[in-house]
Design a protein around this motif. Structure first.
Motif, PDB file in Angstrom:
ATOM      1  N   MET A   1       0.845  -1.184   0.000  1.00  0.00           N
ATOM      2  CA  MET A   1       0.000   0.000   0.000  1.00  0.00           C
ATOM      3  C   MET A   1       0.881   1.235   0.000  1.00  0.00           C
ATOM      4  O   MET A   1       1.867   1.298   0.714  1.00  0.00           O
ATOM      5  N   PHE A   2       0.508   2.214  -0.832  1.00  0.00           N
ATOM      6  CA  PHE A   2       1.301   3.429  -0.955  1.00  0.00           C
ATOM      7  C   PHE A   2       0.428   4.642  -0.688  1.00  0.00           C
ATOM      8  O   PHE A   2      -0.712   4.722  -1.130  1.00  0.00           O
ATOM      9  N   GLN A   3       0.989   5.588   0.072  1.00  0.00           N
ATOM     10  CA  GLN A   3       0.313   6.848   0.337  1.00  0.00           C
ATOM     11  C   GLN A   3       1.325   7.975   0.215  1.00  0.00           C
ATOM     12  O   GLN A   3       2.505   7.801   0.528  1.00  0.00           O
ATOM     13  N   GLU A   4       0.875   9.133  -0.235  1.00  0.00           N
ATOM     14  CA  GLU A   4       1.743  10.299  -0.247  1.00  0.00           C
ATOM     15  C   GLU A   4       0.915  11.536   0.056  1.00  0.00           C
ATOM     16  O   GLU A   4      -0.306  11.562  -0.113  1.00  0.00           O
ATOM     17  N   LEU A  14       5.916  13.854   1.051  1.00  0.00           N
ATOM     18  CA  LEU A  14       6.058  12.790   2.050  1.00  0.00           C
ATOM     19  C   LEU A  14       5.360  11.546   1.526  1.00  0.00           C
ATOM     20  O   LEU A  14       4.242  11.619   1.009  1.00  0.00           O
ATOM     21  N   TRP A  15       6.004  10.384   1.650  1.00  0.00           N
ATOM     22  CA  TRP A  15       5.392   9.150   1.153  1.00  0.00           C
ATOM     23  C   TRP A  15       5.600   8.023   2.152  1.00  0.00           C
ATOM     24  O   TRP A  15       6.488   8.066   3.003  1.00  0.00           O
ATOM     25  N   GLN A  16       4.765   7.019   2.045  1.00  0.00           N
ATOM     26  CA  GLN A  16       4.868   5.824   2.881  1.00  0.00           C
ATOM     27  C   GLN A  16       4.383   4.634   2.081  1.00  0.00           C
ATOM     28  O   GLN A  16       3.372   4.708   1.367  1.00  0.00           O
ATOM     29  N   THR A  17       5.092   3.528   2.187  1.00  0.00           N
ATOM     30  CA  THR A  17       4.665   2.323   1.491  1.00  0.00           C
ATOM     31  C   THR A  17       4.997   1.107   2.341  1.00  0.00           C
ATOM     32  O   THR A  17       5.984   1.091   3.073  1.00  0.00           O
ATOM     33  N   THR A  18       4.148   0.093   2.252  1.00  0.00           N
ATOM     34  CA  THR A  18       4.344  -1.162   2.971  1.00  0.00           C
ATOM     35  C   THR A  18       4.147  -2.319   2.010  1.00  0.00           C
ATOM     36  O   THR A  18       3.172  -2.349   1.248  1.00  0.00           O
ATOM     37  N   HIS A  19       5.089  -3.262   2.013  1.00  0.00           N
ATOM     38  CA  HIS A  19       4.972  -4.465   1.196  1.00  0.00           C
ATOM     39  C   HIS A  19       4.355  -5.541   2.067  1.00  0.00           C
ATOM     40  O   HIS A  19       4.986  -6.053   2.990  1.00  0.00           O
ATOM     41  N   GLU A  20       3.107  -5.898   1.762  1.00  0.00           N
ATOM     42  CA  GLU A  20       2.370  -6.784   2.658  1.00  0.00           C
ATOM     43  C   GLU A  20       2.814  -8.229   2.588  1.00  0.00           C
ATOM     44  O   GLU A  20       2.785  -8.944   3.573  1.00  0.00           O
ATOM     45  N   SER A  21       3.213  -8.698   1.416  1.00  0.00           N
ATOM     46  CA  SER A  21       3.651 -10.091   1.293  1.00  0.00           C
ATOM     47  C   SER A  21       4.528 -10.231   0.083  1.00  0.00           C
ATOM     48  O   SER A  21       4.486  -9.420  -0.836  1.00  0.00           O
ATOM     49  N   GLU A  22       5.303 -11.307   0.066  1.00  0.00           N
ATOM     50  CA  GLU A  22       6.192 -11.549  -1.067  1.00  0.00           C
ATOM     51  C   GLU A  22       5.419 -11.786  -2.356  1.00  0.00           C
ATOM     52  O   GLU A  22       5.913 -11.568  -3.437  1.00  0.00           O
ATOM     53  N   ALA A  23       4.194 -12.262  -2.235  1.00  0.00           N
ATOM     54  CA  ALA A  23       3.422 -12.590  -3.417  1.00  0.00           C
ATOM     55  C   ALA A  23       2.473 -11.467  -3.803  1.00  0.00           C
ATOM     56  O   ALA A  23       1.574 -11.646  -4.596  1.00  0.00           O
ATOM     57  N   ALA A  24       2.664 -10.279  -3.220  1.00  0.00           N
ATOM     58  CA  ALA A  24       1.767  -9.169  -3.505  1.00  0.00           C
ATOM     59  C   ALA A  24       1.879  -8.754  -4.961  1.00  0.00           C
ATOM     60  O   ALA A  24       2.884  -8.987  -5.620  1.00  0.00           O
ATOM     61  N   PRO A  25       0.831  -8.120  -5.510  1.00  0.00           N
ATOM     62  CA  PRO A  25       0.888  -7.641  -6.882  1.00  0.00           C
ATOM     63  C   PRO A  25       1.858  -6.484  -7.001  1.00  0.00           C
ATOM     64  O   PRO A  25       2.459  -6.041  -6.024  1.00  0.00           O
ATOM     65  N   GLN A  26       1.970  -5.940  -8.199  1.00  0.00           N
ATOM     66  CA  GLN A  26       2.913  -4.868  -8.436  1.00  0.00           C
ATOM     67  C   GLN A  26       2.724  -3.745  -7.433  1.00  0.00           C
ATOM     68  O   GLN A  26       1.617  -3.333  -7.120  1.00  0.00           O
ATOM     69  N   VAL A  27       3.841  -3.217  -6.938  1.00  0.00           N
ATOM     70  CA  VAL A  27       3.780  -2.079  -6.042  1.00  0.00           C
ATOM     71  C   VAL A  27       3.464  -0.844  -6.866  1.00  0.00           C
ATOM     72  O   VAL A  27       4.069  -0.626  -7.913  1.00  0.00           O
ATOM     73  N   TYR A 105       8.408   1.550   4.534  1.00  0.00           N
ATOM     74  CA  TYR A 105       9.330   2.635   4.229  1.00  0.00           C
ATOM     75  C   TYR A 105       8.584   3.958   4.296  1.00  0.00           C
ATOM     76  O   TYR A 105       7.480   4.097   3.756  1.00  0.00           O
ATOM     77  N   ILE A 106       9.187   4.943   4.954  1.00  0.00           N
ATOM     78  CA  ILE A 106       8.610   6.271   5.060  1.00  0.00           C
ATOM     79  C   ILE A 106       9.667   7.253   4.576  1.00  0.00           C
ATOM     80  O   ILE A 106      10.825   7.193   5.023  1.00  0.00           O
ATOM     81  N   GLY A 107       9.298   8.134   3.673  1.00  0.00           N
ATOM     82  CA  GLY A 107      10.317   8.990   3.106  1.00  0.00           C
ATOM     83  C   GLY A 107       9.863  10.402   2.803  1.00  0.00           C
ATOM     84  O   GLY A 107       8.671  10.704   2.715  1.00  0.00           O
ATOM     85  N   LEU A 108      10.848  11.256   2.645  1.00  0.00           N
ATOM     86  CA  LEU A 108      10.660  12.625   2.201  1.00  0.00           C
ATOM     87  C   LEU A 108      11.407  12.752   0.888  1.00  0.00           C
ATOM     88  O   LEU A 108      12.629  12.637   0.843  1.00  0.00           O
ATOM     89  N   ARG A 109      10.652  12.931  -0.191  1.00  0.00           N
ATOM     90  CA  ARG A 109      11.259  13.006  -1.525  1.00  0.00           C
ATOM     91  C   ARG A 109      11.412  14.469  -1.930  1.00  0.00           C
ATOM     92  O   ARG A 109      10.445  15.209  -2.023  1.00  0.00           O
ATOM     93  N   PHE A 110      12.662  14.884  -2.170  1.00  0.00           N
ATOM     94  CA  PHE A 110      12.957  16.259  -2.542  1.00  0.00           C
ATOM     95  C   PHE A 110      12.836  16.441  -4.048  1.00  0.00           C
ATOM     96  O   PHE A 110      13.173  15.548  -4.825  1.00  0.00           O
TER      97      PHE A 110
END
Length: 273
Positions: A1-4, A14-27, A105-110
């Motif tokens: 799941m991705f949010q910004e 500001l963004w945040q993403t979580t990979h829920e499982s190895e078999a998850a669909p495309q991020v 992962y939580i990030g600040l993208r410049f």
């Protein structure tokens, strides 16, 4: 799941993403001098974890061992992951990293050209690299930032506030100087490098030197990266590749194919599946 969400840092996200499982669909997409010699490369498990606005994270394999491909976009990121604060430098090519189950992962993208003043290091010293923030800032400052992020309800806000404090402490402007400020717009509008240099009143060599410090690479490389991202955006809308080539500024479809493969490592069709 991705949010910004927008950031108070000018031009940043500001963004945040979580990979829920190895078999998850495309991020979903989200987008050397002595000093360089002492910069440590981040641990392999943390190498980046860089999520880009105009790039795309693409699954290149199936679990176990699935990987994500992140495209270059000219940006730099400050990232909170696994209890560490990392810096992701500007990429010149696609970066592959493991799609680790449960990783967050939580990030600040410049925005392009704005990070060097905040981070305190020329962009070219971080080109194609992921390094701990402690290699760039005083270790005590980096440690305190990581400690605050670890206990915060919103680590992204902690990253943002740290960047804002650095901005307020600067004597001069935080963004690119007057020469490099118009480079991105000029390249996106299709101006040749010679025209951008003439408009800025500098030689092409001087422009390249300014761009290395601000963006991590010269204007021609930056132009190739911005053009490739534009092509991928157009292709995702269903635009035929021949039309994409013309609209994005390539000589022809063959030129488009060569450039995307060189920068992304895979054909354009593989990026939009």
């Amino acid at each position: 799941m991705f949010q910004e969400r927008p950031s108070r840092v000018p031009g940043a996200v500001l963004w945040q993403t979580t990979h829920e499982s190895e078999a998850a669909p495309q991020v979903p997409e989200i987008p050397q001098p002595r000093r360089t010699e002492r910069l440590r490369q981040a641990e392999p498990s943390l190498q980046a974890e860089r999520i880009l606005l105009s790039g795309q994270a693409e699954r290149t394999g199936q679990a176990p061992g699935a990987q994500l491909r992140v495209l270059p976009d000219g940006c730099m990121d400050l990232i909170w992951v696994d209890g560490q604060v990392l810096v992701a430098g500007p990429d010149t090519r696609a970066h592959l990293f493991p799609a680790r189950a449960g990783a967050s992962y939580i990030g600040l993208r410049f925005a392009p050209g704005t990070a060097p003043a905040i981070l305190g290091v020329p962009a070219h010293e971080l080109r194609d690299r992921r390094v701990p923030l402690a290699d760039l800032w005083p270790s005590a400052s980096a440690r305190r930032l990581a400690e605050r992020a670890a206990v915060a309800d919103d680590p992204g806000e902690v990253l943002q506030e740290a960047a804002m404090r650095r901005l307020r402490s600067l004597d001069g402007p935080a963004g690119p100087d007057r020469v490099t400020a118009g480079v991105v717009d000029g390249l996106r509008s299709g101006l040749p490098v010679s025209g951008i240099a003439d408009a800025a009143g500098v030689s092409e060599r001087q422009l390249r030197r300014r761009c290395l410090g601000a963006f991590g690479y010269g204007p021609r490389t930056l132009g190739r990266i911005l053009r490739m991202n534009r092509a991928v955006e157009l292709a995702r809308t269903g635009t035929p590749f021949a039309v994409v080539a013309v609209d994005a500024g390539y000589a022809d479809q063959a030129h488009l194919s060569r450039e995307v493969k060189a920068l992304a490592g895979v054909p354009l069709g593989a990026l939009i599946r």
